[in-house]
Design a protein around this motif. Structure first.
Motif, PDB file in Angstrom:
ATOM      1  N   PRO A 157       5.976   4.639 -11.652  1.00 36.23           N
ATOM      2  CA  PRO A 157       5.660   5.623 -12.699  1.00 36.23           C
ATOM      3  C   PRO A 157       5.265   6.978 -12.104  1.00 36.23           C
ATOM      4  O   PRO A 157       4.795   7.069 -10.964  1.00 36.23           O
ATOM      5  CB  PRO A 157       4.496   4.984 -13.451  1.00 36.23           C
ATOM      6  N   MET A 158       5.448   8.007 -12.882  1.00 41.96           N
ATOM      7  CA  MET A 158       5.207   9.374 -12.428  1.00 41.96           C
ATOM      8  C   MET A 158       3.740   9.623 -12.084  1.00 41.96           C
ATOM      9  O   MET A 158       3.428  10.348 -11.137  1.00 41.96           O
ATOM     10  CB  MET A 158       5.663  10.365 -13.499  1.00 41.96           C
ATOM     11  N   PHE A 159       2.805   9.025 -12.829  1.00 40.02           N
ATOM     12  CA  PHE A 159       1.397   9.369 -12.622  1.00 40.02           C
ATOM     13  C   PHE A 159       0.873   8.902 -11.265  1.00 40.02           C
ATOM     14  O   PHE A 159      -0.190   9.331 -10.833  1.00 40.02           O
ATOM     15  CB  PHE A 159       0.520   8.832 -13.759  1.00 40.02           C
ATOM     16  N   LEU A 160       1.610   8.048 -10.572  1.00 40.86           N
ATOM     17  CA  LEU A 160       1.218   7.633  -9.227  1.00 40.86           C
ATOM     18  C   LEU A 160       1.852   8.505  -8.156  1.00 40.86           C
ATOM     19  O   LEU A 160       1.636   8.278  -6.968  1.00 40.86           O
ATOM     20  CB  LEU A 160       1.607   6.168  -8.986  1.00 40.86           C
ATOM     21  N   ARG A 161       2.631   9.515  -8.566  1.00 42.25           N
ATOM     22  CA  ARG A 161       3.319  10.365  -7.592  1.00 42.25           C
ATOM     23  C   ARG A 161       2.900  11.822  -7.768  1.00 42.25           C
ATOM     24  O   ARG A 161       3.729  12.724  -7.757  1.00 42.25           O
ATOM     25  CB  ARG A 161       4.836  10.221  -7.757  1.00 42.25           C
ATOM     26  N   ALA A 162       1.590  12.061  -7.913  1.00 39.50           N
ATOM     27  CA  ALA A 162       1.119  13.421  -8.182  1.00 39.50           C
ATOM     28  C   ALA A 162       1.266  14.353  -6.988  1.00 39.50           C
ATOM     29  O   ALA A 162       1.326  15.559  -7.157  1.00 39.50           O
ATOM     30  CB  ALA A 162      -0.340  13.398  -8.634  1.00 39.50           C
ATOM     31  N   VAL A 199       0.863  -1.184   0.000  1.00 36.35           N
ATOM     32  CA  VAL A 199       0.000   0.000   0.000  1.00 36.35           C
ATOM     33  C   VAL A 199       0.901   1.236   0.000  1.00 36.35           C
ATOM     34  O   VAL A 199       1.744   1.397   0.885  1.00 36.35           O
ATOM     35  CB  VAL A 199      -0.933   0.018   1.226  1.00 36.35           C
ATOM     36  N   LEU A 200       0.747   2.074  -0.986  1.00 32.80           N
ATOM     37  CA  LEU A 200       1.633   3.227  -1.148  1.00 32.80           C
ATOM     38  C   LEU A 200       1.427   4.248  -0.034  1.00 32.80           C
ATOM     39  O   LEU A 200       0.365   4.312   0.597  1.00 32.80           O
ATOM     40  CB  LEU A 200       1.403   3.864  -2.517  1.00 32.80           C
ATOM     41  N   GLU A 201       2.433   5.071   0.184  1.00 30.94           N
ATOM     42  CA  GLU A 201       2.380   6.066   1.253  1.00 30.94           C
ATOM     43  C   GLU A 201       1.443   7.214   0.884  1.00 30.94           C
ATOM     44  O   GLU A 201       1.100   7.419  -0.277  1.00 30.94           O
ATOM     45  CB  GLU A 201       3.790   6.599   1.531  1.00 30.94           C
ATOM     46  N   GLU A 202       1.072   7.994   1.900  1.00 26.40           N
ATOM     47  CA  GLU A 202       0.107   9.073   1.686  1.00 26.40           C
ATOM     48  C   GLU A 202       0.625  10.134   0.730  1.00 26.40           C
ATOM     49  O   GLU A 202      -0.160  10.834   0.089  1.00 26.40           O
ATOM     50  CB  GLU A 202      -0.283   9.708   3.025  1.00 26.40           C
ATOM     51  N   LYS A 203       1.949  10.302   0.655  1.00 24.45           N
ATOM     52  CA  LYS A 203       2.477  11.307  -0.257  1.00 24.45           C
ATOM     53  C   LYS A 203       2.371  10.872  -1.718  1.00 24.45           C
ATOM     54  O   LYS A 203       2.688  11.634  -2.622  1.00 24.45           O
ATOM     55  CB  LYS A 203       3.922  11.645   0.086  1.00 24.45           C
ATOM     56  N   SER A 204       1.914   9.642  -1.940  1.00 24.16           N
ATOM     57  CA  SER A 204       1.676   9.161  -3.297  1.00 24.16           C
ATOM     58  C   SER A 204       0.183   9.096  -3.559  1.00 24.16           C
ATOM     59  O   SER A 204      -0.563   8.469  -2.808  1.00 24.16           O
ATOM     60  CB  SER A 204       2.291   7.770  -3.471  1.00 24.16           C
ATOM     61  N   ILE A 205      -0.249   9.737  -4.619  1.00 30.26           N
ATOM     62  CA  ILE A 205      -1.676   9.672  -4.973  1.00 30.26           C
ATOM     63  C   ILE A 205      -2.071   8.243  -5.330  1.00 30.26           C
ATOM     64  O   ILE A 205      -3.249   7.873  -5.283  1.00 30.26           O
ATOM     65  CB  ILE A 205      -1.994  10.638  -6.136  1.00 30.26           C
ATOM     66  N   GLY A 206      -1.072   7.428  -5.665  1.00 27.74           N
ATOM     67  CA  GLY A 206      -1.343   6.035  -5.973  1.00 27.74           C
ATOM     68  C   GLY A 206      -2.016   5.288  -4.838  1.00 27.74           C
ATOM     69  O   GLY A 206      -2.761   4.328  -5.068  1.00 27.74           O
ATOM     70  N   ARG A 207      -1.800   5.713  -3.600  1.00 25.69           N
ATOM     71  CA  ARG A 207      -2.467   5.098  -2.442  1.00 25.69           C
ATOM     72  C   ARG A 207      -3.982   5.216  -2.578  1.00 25.69           C
ATOM     73  O   ARG A 207      -4.730   4.272  -2.279  1.00 25.69           O
ATOM     74  CB  ARG A 207      -2.003   5.787  -1.161  1.00 25.69           C
ATOM     75  N   TYR A 208      -4.455   6.364  -3.033  1.00 26.62           N
ATOM     76  CA  TYR A 208      -5.885   6.605  -3.162  1.00 26.62           C
ATOM     77  C   TYR A 208      -6.459   5.827  -4.348  1.00 26.62           C
ATOM     78  O   TYR A 208      -7.616   5.385  -4.309  1.00 26.62           O
ATOM     79  CB  TYR A 208      -6.146   8.103  -3.282  1.00 26.62           C
ATOM     80  N   TYR A 210      -0.618  -2.865 -10.637  1.00 31.38           N
ATOM     81  CA  TYR A 210      -1.844  -3.148 -11.392  1.00 31.38           C
ATOM     82  C   TYR A 210      -3.064  -2.613 -10.653  1.00 31.38           C
ATOM     83  O   TYR A 210      -3.966  -2.017 -11.257  1.00 31.38           O
ATOM     84  CB  TYR A 210      -1.996  -4.646 -11.627  1.00 31.38           C
ATOM     85  N   ILE A 211      -3.106  -2.828  -9.352  1.00 29.86           N
ATOM     86  CA  ILE A 211      -4.245  -2.359  -8.556  1.00 29.86           C
ATOM     87  C   ILE A 211      -4.345  -0.839  -8.617  1.00 29.86           C
ATOM     88  O   ILE A 211      -5.438  -0.272  -8.775  1.00 29.86           O
ATOM     89  CB  ILE A 211      -4.112  -2.865  -7.108  1.00 29.86           C
ATOM     90  N   ALA A 212      -3.203  -0.150  -8.520  1.00 31.96           N
ATOM     91  CA  ALA A 212      -3.213   1.312  -8.613  1.00 31.96           C
ATOM     92  C   ALA A 212      -3.676   1.762  -9.995  1.00 31.96           C
ATOM     93  O   ALA A 212      -4.443   2.727 -10.134  1.00 31.96           O
ATOM     94  CB  ALA A 212      -1.826   1.866  -8.303  1.00 31.96           C
ATOM     95  N   ASN A 213      -3.208   1.063 -11.042  1.00 31.67           N
ATOM     96  CA  ASN A 213      -3.632   1.397 -12.402  1.00 31.67           C
ATOM     97  C   ASN A 213      -5.144   1.264 -12.558  1.00 31.67           C
ATOM     98  O   ASN A 213      -5.819   2.131 -13.125  1.00 31.67           O
ATOM     99  CB  ASN A 213      -2.947   0.468 -13.412  1.00 31.67           C
TER     100      ASN A 213
END
Length: 387
Positions: free
Chosen positions: A126-131, A7-16, A154-157
């Motif tokens: 990838p960059m799009f998960l680090r907005a 599970v990505l960290e809060e500073k990564s939009i990928g978490r959401y 994959y789940i984040a995508n």
């Protein structure tokens, strides 16, 4: 084989985005797997076996087949850094590379069986998960080499595609992408399936089309245009589509979700985000039996933009009325509602003249002009119910 979803960290939009995807399919999974996901998401790591991974991937792929049939919005992939996002994604499935600079459902559905075979394979983030790029995340050089495994990616995508509600939205000189994501609380995860089912119903048009229509009123703020579009779409979905949950059952659930606006330049830039504050609006409108006000505002906005050259200040009055509604919901201020109601009647009078003249001269759009008169008169009447 032990497989871990990181599970990505809060500073990564990928978490959401991960919360979006896992929350959406929770109701489709057996109880023991749901428990693992909820507990693991809280702890930051979800440990699974191969069978559980298969269930997650199969349900996500099936969900994407349904969801992408009712919307065209697609997230932008970024080119910043040595390896663009599309290349990073393709390295994990080299036999099925991703073409172009947008993430799409067809590719994700196609590669699901491949991910099932290599869930622990690593790839650069990838960059799009680090907005949410703050502190060290602002410098791409300092995050180069950060890895994520195939199943987590994959789940984040999948969550990115589920949560996006509009793309390539023009306002001024900028283009925007809009997302609705859970706030990652337990309640938001448990409510995600209901929420995203509403956002992807068929038969009432796409949410993106609602947004584009309201954004034609240039004097209306961008945020209020988005919130009103979502409110009207939700109301239409619940009242017009069989099997939808009652609106009252979603009170205080809306606020567990966030609306995020991103400008997709060389790197993603989050320009604003806010809770999906709809509960108080629906409560107030239902209390006064004036939920039709949302539809009237939308129709008036369409008439105003179409006849802006013939009806003086029609678009400004619509903007004033939308702003007045939100101000009333937040502060109970009546002054703007009084002013808006009176202005709407003046616009109705202008359309009344065009209706009569158009009917007399045989204008092809005479009937629409007469409907516009009724819409603005009804808008004034519905606003008066709040007073």
């Amino acid at each position: 084989m032990s497989i871990e979803i990181r599970v990505l960290e809060e500073k990564s939009i990928g978490r959401y985005f991960q919360a979006t995807a896992l929350g959406y399919i929770l109701d489709m999974l057996p109880g023991d797997l749901r428990g693992k996901i909820l507990e693991g998401f809280r702890e930051g790591l979800i440990s699974l076996n191969s069978s559980e991974v298969s269930q997650i991937l199969n349900n996500l792929a099936s969900s994407l087949r349904v969801i992408c049939n009712v919307k065209k919005a697609a997230p932008t992939l970024y080119k910043a850094g040595k390896a663009p996002d599309s290349k990073l994604l393709s390295t994990i499935t080299p036999s099925t590379p991703l073409a172009g600079n947008t993430l799409n459902c067809d590719w994700l559905i196609k590669v699901a069986p491949i991910i099932q075979q290599i869930p622990n394979a690593l790839v650069d983030m990838p960059m799009f998960l680090r907005a949410y790029v703050f502190s060290k995340y602002r410098d791409i050089g300092e995050v180069r080499g950060e890895k994520i495994n195939a199943i987590s990616l994959y789940i984040a995508n999948a969550g990115t595609l589920i949560s996006i509600i509009a793309s390539n939205i023009q306002r001024g000189e900028s283009k925007y992408e809009l997302y609705i994501v859970p706030d990652t609380s337990l309640e938001s995860l448990l409510s995600s399936h209901r929420m995203y089912t509403i956002f992807h119903v068929a038969g009432i048009g796409s949410l993106e089309n609602y947004i584009r229509s309201l954004l034609k009123i240039e004097s209306l703020s961008f945020e209020l245009s988005i919130l009103l579009s979502i409110a009207l779409y939700v109301y239409n979905a619940i009242t017009q589509v069989a099997g939808m949950p009652p609106l009252t059952g979603l009170y205080n659930i809306f606020e567990k979700f966030r609306v995020i606006s991103i400008i997709p330049q060389d790197r993603p830039l989050v320009v604003w985000e806010r809770p999906l504050t709809l509960t108080h609006m629906f409560e107030e409108l239902e209390k006064h039996k004036s939920t039709d006000l949302l539809q009237k505002l939308y129709w008036c906005a369409n008439r105003a933009s179409k006849y802006s050259t013939e009806v003086t200040r029609a678009d400004d009055i619509v903007s004033q009325c939308v702003t007045a509604l939100f101000a009333y919901i937040e502060t109970r201020s009546l002054d703007m509602l009084f002013s808006c109601g009176a202005s709407a009647l003046r616009i109705a009078d202008q359309f009344n003249y065009l209706c009569r003249e158009g009917t007399r001269k045989g204008r092809k759009d005479a009937r629409e002009l007469c409907m516009a008169e009724k819409d603005f008169a009804d808008l004034s009447r519905d606003l008066a119910k709040l007073l």
